[in-house]
Scaffold this motif. Sequence first.
Motif, mmCIF file in Angstrom:
data_model
loop_
_atom_site.group_PDB
_atom_site.id
_atom_site.type_symbol
_atom_site.label_atom_id
_atom_site.label_comp_id
_atom_site.label_asym_id
_atom_site.label_seq_id
_atom_site.Cartn_x
_atom_site.Cartn_y
_atom_site.Cartn_z
ATOM 1 N N HIS A 13 17.419 7.793 17.925
ATOM 2 C CA HIS A 13 16.608 8.905 17.437
ATOM 3 C C HIS A 13 16.096 8.661 16.019
ATOM 4 N N GLU A 60 15.181 13.995 15.959
ATOM 5 C CA GLU A 60 16.271 14.892 15.568
ATOM 6 C C GLU A 60 15.825 15.645 14.322
ATOM 7 N N HIS A 84 16.429 9.511 8.444
ATOM 8 C CA HIS A 84 17.146 8.314 8.904
ATOM 9 C C HIS A 84 16.643 7.844 10.254
ATOM 10 N N CYS A 86 18.261 6.126 13.759
ATOM 11 C CA CYS A 86 19.547 5.917 14.417
ATOM 12 C C CYS A 86 19.416 4.920 15.559
ATOM 13 N N GLU A 134 21.587 5.096 10.802
ATOM 14 C CA GLU A 134 22.753 5.617 11.491
ATOM 15 C C GLU A 134 23.013 4.755 12.719
HETATM 16 CO CO CO Z 1 21.026 11.308 13.385
#
Ligand code: CO
Length: 140
Positions: A13, A60, A84, A86, A134
């Motif tokens: 994500h 997200e 971020h 991921c 992440e």
């Molecule tokens: Co995340």
Amino acid sequence: MHPAPPAGSTLDHIGIAVPDLEAALAPWTALGLVKAAEETVASEKVRVAFLPIGPGAAIELLCPTEPASPIRAFLDKRGPGVHHLCFKVADLDAAIAELRGRGYQFAGDAPRPGAGGCRVAFLHPKAMGGVLVELTTGHA
Ligand code: CO
């Protein structure tokens, strides 16, 4: 012997920091995306919404739930936007050990609890050209 877990990582994500979760959904739903899940991650002091964007990948949206949230600090410093990326790895513990062995630093506890009951870890942005990354094992 450690396998080489970071190889073959796939996008899970894209995390986006937002000041208001409901308001932030509008432009994505205008694109035809649909909110699939929403939850509070108490350990991160955020409420999150996931909107799938393709096979196995999602947007997200992260909204702070209290002033001490790291997302609140991010919003105050940089404003809303990409927070971020991921990536899903096959074996999170092996990936952390492998990357630590190569000198990569993690931000905070690694692993730690994330959204969807997943265990996650955040590579320090300093180690990744300014991008917060992440790692997750993905949703069960
Ligand atoms: Co995340």
